[in-house]
Design a protein around this motif. Structure first.
Motif, mmCIF file in Angstrom:
data_model
loop_
_atom_site.group_PDB
_atom_site.id
_atom_site.type_symbol
_atom_site.label_atom_id
_atom_site.label_comp_id
_atom_site.label_asym_id
_atom_site.label_seq_id
_atom_site.Cartn_x
_atom_site.Cartn_y
_atom_site.Cartn_z
ATOM 1 N N SER A 38 0.823 -1.227 -0.139
ATOM 2 C CA SER A 38 0.007 0.035 -0.009
ATOM 3 C C SER A 38 0.740 1.417 -0.056
ATOM 4 C CB SER A 38 -1.058 -0.034 1.212
ATOM 5 O OG SER A 38 -0.216 0.332 2.447
ATOM 6 N N GLY A 39 0.334 2.458 -0.068
ATOM 7 C CA GLY A 39 0.988 3.595 -0.183
ATOM 8 C C GLY A 39 1.270 3.992 1.095
ATOM 9 N N GLU A 40 0.999 3.283 2.207
ATOM 10 C CA GLU A 40 1.527 3.559 3.635
ATOM 11 C C GLU A 40 2.577 2.254 4.053
ATOM 12 O OE1 GLU A 40 -1.802 3.180 2.959
ATOM 13 O OE2 GLU A 40 -1.994 5.502 2.688
ATOM 14 N N GLY A 41 2.889 1.702 3.180
ATOM 15 C CA GLY A 41 3.995 0.646 3.330
ATOM 16 C C GLY A 41 3.490 -0.773 3.749
ATOM 17 N N LEU A 42 2.033 -1.024 3.937
ATOM 18 C CA LEU A 42 1.635 -2.248 4.383
ATOM 19 C C LEU A 42 1.913 -3.243 3.305
ATOM 20 C CD1 LEU A 42 -1.687 -1.266 6.167
ATOM 21 C CD2 LEU A 42 0.661 -1.683 7.085
ATOM 22 N N LEU A 43 2.338 -4.643 3.740
ATOM 23 C CA LEU A 43 2.578 -5.521 2.757
ATOM 24 C C LEU A 43 1.726 -6.720 2.923
ATOM 25 C CD1 LEU A 43 6.443 -5.838 3.538
ATOM 26 C CD2 LEU A 43 5.438 -4.623 1.806
ATOM 27 N N GLY A 44 1.541 -7.566 1.811
ATOM 28 C CA GLY A 44 0.602 -8.579 1.992
ATOM 29 C C GLY A 44 0.754 -9.477 0.776
ATOM 30 N N ARG A 45 0.087 -10.724 0.960
ATOM 31 C CA ARG A 45 0.256 -11.756 0.033
ATOM 32 C C ARG A 45 -0.719 -12.688 0.163
ATOM 33 N NH1 ARG A 45 1.928 -16.626 0.695
ATOM 34 N NH2 ARG A 45 2.280 -16.879 -1.458
ATOM 35 N N GLU A 46 -1.379 -13.327 -0.904
ATOM 36 C CA GLU A 46 -2.322 -14.514 -0.869
ATOM 37 C C GLU A 46 -2.230 -15.240 -1.870
ATOM 38 O OE1 GLU A 46 -5.656 -16.370 0.598
ATOM 39 O OE2 GLU A 46 -4.310 -15.059 1.530
ATOM 40 N N ALA A 47 -2.582 -16.574 -1.913
ATOM 41 C CA ALA A 47 -2.559 -17.578 -2.812
ATOM 42 C C ALA A 47 -3.913 -18.247 -2.849
ATOM 43 C CB ALA A 47 -1.507 -18.740 -2.507
ATOM 44 N N PHE A 48 -4.334 -18.858 -3.900
ATOM 45 C CA PHE A 48 -5.341 -19.339 -4.311
ATOM 46 C C PHE A 48 -5.252 -20.514 -5.305
ATOM 47 C CE2 PHE A 48 -5.554 -15.663 -6.963
ATOM 48 C CZ PHE A 48 -5.796 -16.321 -8.105
ATOM 49 N N GLN A 49 -6.232 -21.498 -5.391
ATOM 50 C CA GLN A 49 -6.175 -22.601 -6.488
ATOM 51 C C GLN A 49 -7.562 -23.069 -6.984
ATOM 52 O OE1 GLN A 49 -3.833 -25.229 -3.997
ATOM 53 N NE2 GLN A 49 -5.451 -26.668 -3.916
ATOM 54 N N PHE A 50 -7.485 -23.726 -8.316
ATOM 55 C CA PHE A 50 -8.714 -24.069 -8.784
ATOM 56 C C PHE A 50 -8.401 -25.147 -9.792
ATOM 57 C CE2 PHE A 50 -7.184 -20.213 -11.097
ATOM 58 C CZ PHE A 50 -7.479 -20.636 -12.434
ATOM 59 N N ASN A 51 -9.336 -25.975 -10.139
ATOM 60 C CA ASN A 51 -8.872 -26.993 -11.100
ATOM 61 C C ASN A 51 -9.535 -26.514 -12.510
ATOM 62 O OD1 ASN A 51 -8.154 -28.780 -9.368
ATOM 63 N ND2 ASN A 51 -10.039 -29.564 -8.747
ATOM 64 N N VAL A 52 -8.883 -27.003 -13.596
ATOM 65 C CA VAL A 52 -9.393 -26.797 -14.805
ATOM 66 C C VAL A 52 -9.439 -28.379 -15.365
ATOM 67 C CG1 VAL A 52 -9.054 -26.050 -17.309
ATOM 68 C CG2 VAL A 52 -8.463 -24.654 -15.282
ATOM 69 N N LYS A 53 -10.572 -28.796 -16.022
ATOM 70 C CA LYS A 53 -10.965 -29.976 -16.330
ATOM 71 C C LYS A 53 -11.575 -29.923 -17.967
ATOM 72 C CE LYS A 53 -12.575 -31.737 -11.812
ATOM 73 N NZ LYS A 53 -13.646 -32.368 -11.296
ATOM 74 N N LYS A 54 -11.155 -30.881 -18.823
ATOM 75 C CA LYS A 54 -11.690 -30.972 -20.108
ATOM 76 C C LYS A 54 -13.121 -30.908 -19.962
ATOM 77 C CE LYS A 54 -7.835 -33.498 -22.587
ATOM 78 N NZ LYS A 54 -7.951 -32.236 -23.641
ATOM 79 N N SER A 55 -13.695 -30.068 -20.922
ATOM 80 C CA SER A 55 -15.136 -29.996 -21.103
ATOM 81 C C SER A 55 -15.741 -31.309 -21.888
ATOM 82 C CB SER A 55 -15.447 -28.928 -22.176
ATOM 83 O OG SER A 55 -14.871 -28.856 -23.407
ATOM 84 N N GLU A 56 -16.737 -31.676 -21.101
ATOM 85 C CA GLU A 56 -17.515 -32.972 -21.675
ATOM 86 C C GLU A 56 -18.222 -32.870 -22.741
ATOM 87 O OE1 GLU A 56 -19.514 -34.667 -18.608
ATOM 88 O OE2 GLU A 56 -17.688 -35.081 -17.220
#
Length: 782
Positions: free
Chosen positions: A764-782
């Motif tokens: 941020s402009g005030e010097g706060l730091l942060g991070r985040e992670a996420f995940q998801f699946n991708v499957k073949k369309s049937e």
């Protein structure tokens, strides 16, 4: 005295068999407190240092891919985006050979860099280091260097995990650390310890503290080879430690026990306050003591109280930034007598929440991601974020570096830190206790902002690379016998892109001129040209040389590169695609495109323009007579019968031409010699020759920007038979949340059937730091 934060003179609770409040301070104690604060802040007020961090789109790459990166250039004390530097010097180094395989300059815009580089097919498989330098972050001292990111390069990704054996190491380095710096006879004290092997990796241990060869305290490590034991030492007795696991006959000494003195102990570390107890030996006189708290060279508070036997001190920390605080105890003469590090305010950070519209997608399906950023109080905040979404198989989980570990731990403590991500994972219930052990065992002497370390650096900023490039105008053929005054000379600065216009500048009276970062921006993606505007006689030329990367290479050879140590795993933690129908992508063999045109090929279109101008001016002595003979010997002295040859036209060349007796010189009869027909070409000049001819020098501009390719599928294109093998679905280094702390992005999945990861980091402009992670699946369309 100017300070960045007001010195808080805190009313303290004194403890000596009963509690009472200290409410008054003498003018002398206040002046001593000011002097103690000034000790640190004078050393940092002229530093003006930046701290650089690199975020990459992933950590494993295949050759013939783009490596996308974001550079964070933040103020070293406040972590606010810095505007000091304009150029980021970036190198890619092959670890095995220590060979630089890529080096370019990138523009820093308001503290951030949006960059990329292409990984050539010729790169060998292995580990590489991406390093970044700026004029305000890369200095002569200190000797450690942190602004780097490790990546792995492979020809083709392998989804089968390999077993990484843990090498056995019988060498144990066991060290103990008294809290506050010393053990004092008769005062109950904490003794922290740390055990590592010869590679610096932690070793779990258990053992016994012996007093006069009699077992006194049994102990064992609680995290990463670190632990703590408590006892009351006696200077009339002898102490040693022996390990029972791993079994060893070696005897480890502990610090000497002082006969008298003062001991500093941390009692509690809460969101509101730090509570310390200061204890001194019986018989020592009553005196006023001072407790200073500083974070990254900024003094936030000085507490003072009257010490008799014991003194409890509470320091409010609610308004302090997150990070390592150095707490130092001073006696009445302002001499330091105890010291320790404390980590404060882990909650003072960016909280980044991500929400996908689905948890699973089909190939080529559109996905939407909502981002919400708040501060520690849950209030929305504007933040500058970098986001990457990629196939999980390209994540190297052995890499344990992120924006928080870099700025809050690695760059604040000397030496490598083992698995620093552990301390920022809220799922680790003992992380606060483990972090305090790290503070005790890494030691205040390792703190970059420790007063002694700052004194070694000095308070003068010493840059070793510079953003300005010097050039000089001089006579092409100087007369050594005469003194020639160059005087001010004018020159124009421009690039091959005429839409960027040109600038005019003057040299000084000695002929010296300066290329500034804005001039490199003019030549972004190519070259910046400087043309000297001077008369033909006497002939002046220019010389200019950029030593930036040469200086960087020389200085890097003297520095220690520090990178967090990976968590010890029995098996490689590389992610394996959970889907068995993963496509095997066959790369085409390299195709080399060659031009049929022979001769010099110019790298920049402006050089080609100079080549055309040179030919149009016909600087050669070549001519064609009315009989279409090139350089006809019979018409050298006949201007009216001569014309300029044309590039690519056919002409006759003859040997043995001469006028008959009595005819000539520009008319009559002649005897023909041996003749041939040729295609005329002007002499081909190199870039250097062309530049010298037109009195121009060139320097490489910023490396050009490139737009990350994003596929877009609609009702028509979704059935396109062309395979989509994008393993990085999305990369955007410049997401800025709105005043509600929100941002929304969308992207399309590829044909890869896999588990995908998202990684988002920012400030941020005030010097706060942060991070985040996420995940998801991708499957073949049937």
């Amino acid at each position: 005295m100017q300070v960045k934060n007001p010195i808080l003179i805190i009313v303290l609770t004194l403890l000596l068999f009963y509690l009472f409040t200290a409410v008054s301070y003498s003018q002398t104690s206040e002046s001593i407190a000011d002097a103690i604060a000034e000790k640190v802040q004078v050393l940092t007020q002229n530093q003006n240092l930046d701290n650089v961090y690199l975020q990459t789109s992933k950590t494993i790459y295949e050759t013939e891919e783009d490596l996308w990166f974001k550079g964070y250039v933040l103020d070293a004390q406040s972590f606010i985006p810095s505007n000091r530097s304009k150029i980021l010097f970036v190198q890619l180094v092959e670890d095995a050979s220590d060979k630089v395989v890529w080096q370019k300059k990138y523009e820093i815009e308001n503290g951030f860099v949006n960059g990329h580089l292409f990984l050539e097919s010729a790169l060998i498989e292995g580990n590489y280091t991406l390093s970044a330098y700026s004029s305000n972050s890369f200095t002569k001292e200190p000797g450690e260097f942190y602004a780097l990111k490790k990546i792995k390069v492979v020809q083709t990704i392998n989804q089968n995990p390999t077993v990484v054996p843990v090498e056995k190491d019988s060498i144990i380095h066991f060290t103990s650390f008294p809290e506050g710096g010393q053990l004092v006879s008769g005062i109950n004290s904490n003794l922290a310890f740390k055990s590592v092997n010869s590679k610096g990796l932690p070793v779990a241990v258990s053992g016994t503290l012996f007093e006069n060869n009699t077992p006194l305290v049994d102990f064992k490590s609680s995290h990463a080879g670190m632990g703590l034991l408590t006892f009351t030492p006696d200077n009339n007795k002898k102490y040693h430690i022996q390990l029972s696991e791993p079994t060893s006959d070696k005897i480890y000494a502990i610090a000497p026990v002082a006969s008298s003195g003062k001991v500093l102990r941390l009692l509690r570390n809460t969101k509101e306050t730090l509570t310390f107890k200061v204890t001194q030996s019986d018989g020592l006189k009553e005196e006023r003591v001072y407790l200073r708290l500083q974070i990254r060279g900024v003094v936030y508070s000085i507490a003072t109280g009257l010490l008799k036997k014991e003194l409890t001190i509470k320091i409010p920390i609610k308004e302090l930034p997150q990070g390592i605080a150095e707490v130092t105890l001073f006696n009445e003469n302002a001499l330091p007598i105890a010291e320790r590090l404390v980590y404060v305010n882990q909650e003072q950070q960016l909280t980044i929440q991500t929400e996908l519209d689905k948890s699973s997608y089909t190939t080529r399906e559109k996905a939407k991601l909502k981002i919400k950023v708040t501060d520690q109080n849950g209030q929305p905040i504007v933040a500058h974020l970098g986001l990457s979404i990629y196939d999980g198989i390209y994540q190297n989980k052995q890499d344990v570096k992120n924006i928080q570990t870099h700025y809050l731990l690695s760059t604040q403590l000397k030496g490598n830190i083992y698995n620093p991500v552990y301390y920022f994972n809220e799922q680790n219930k003992n992380r606060n206790q483990a972090l305090d052990l790290l503070m005790l065992t890494q030691g205040w002497r390792s703190y970059v902002w420790n007063e002694a370390n700052l004194k070694e650096l000095g308070n003068a900023f010493k840059p070793i690379i510079f953003e300005e490039i010097k050039g000089k105008v001089h006579l092409q053929k100087p007369d050594k016998k005469a003194t020639t005054v160059i005087g001010e000379k004018g020159m124009t600065v421009f690039s091959a892109d005429e839409s960027k216009g040109s600038d005019f500048m003057l040299t000084d009276t000695t002929g010296v001129f300066t290329i500034i970062p804005n001039d490199l921006k003019k030549g972004e993606g190519g070259y910046t040209y400087i043309k000297l505007m001077s008369a033909q006689k006497p002939k002046y030329t220019m010389t200019i040389k950029d030593f930036s990367f040469e200086t960087i290479n020389n200085e890097c050879s003297t520095k220690t590169l520090l990178y967090p140590l990976a968590k010890i795993e029995k098996r490689n933690t590389q992610v394996v695609s959970p889907f068995t129908e993963r496509e095997s992508i066959n790369k085409l063999k390299e195709v080399t495109i060659t031009s049929k045109k022979k001769g010099v090929v110019f790298r920049d279109k402006y050089i080609g323009k100079l080549d055309s101008l040179y030919k149009a001016q016909n600087p050669t002595a070549d001519f064609v007579c009315h009989d279409n003979v090139l350089n006809c010997e019979l018409h050298k002295g006949c201007p009216g019968d001569r014309k300029r040859p044309i590039e690519g036209e056919k002409y006759t060349t003859c040997d043995g031409l001469k006028w008959l007796k009595g005819s000539g010189p520009c008319g009559g009869y002649f005897i023909s010699g041996h003749c041939n027909e040729i295609t005329y070409h002007y002499p081909e000049l190199t870039e250097a020759q062309l530049l010298e001819m037109f009195n121009i020098v060139m320097i490489e501009g910023y490396y050009g920007k490139k737009v990350f390719y994003e596929a877009v599928y609609d009702e028509v294109t979704i059935t396109d038979s062309t395979p989509d093998y994008r393993n990085t679905l999305f990369w955007k280094p410049d997401i800025i949340t709105d005043d509600k702390g929100e941002a929304t992005i969308s992207f399309f999945c590829s044909d890869i059937n896999s588990l995908f990861f998202g990684n988002i980091e920012g400030v941020s402009g005030e010097g706060l730091l942060g991070r985040e992670a996420f995940q998801f699946n991708v499957k073949k369309s049937e």
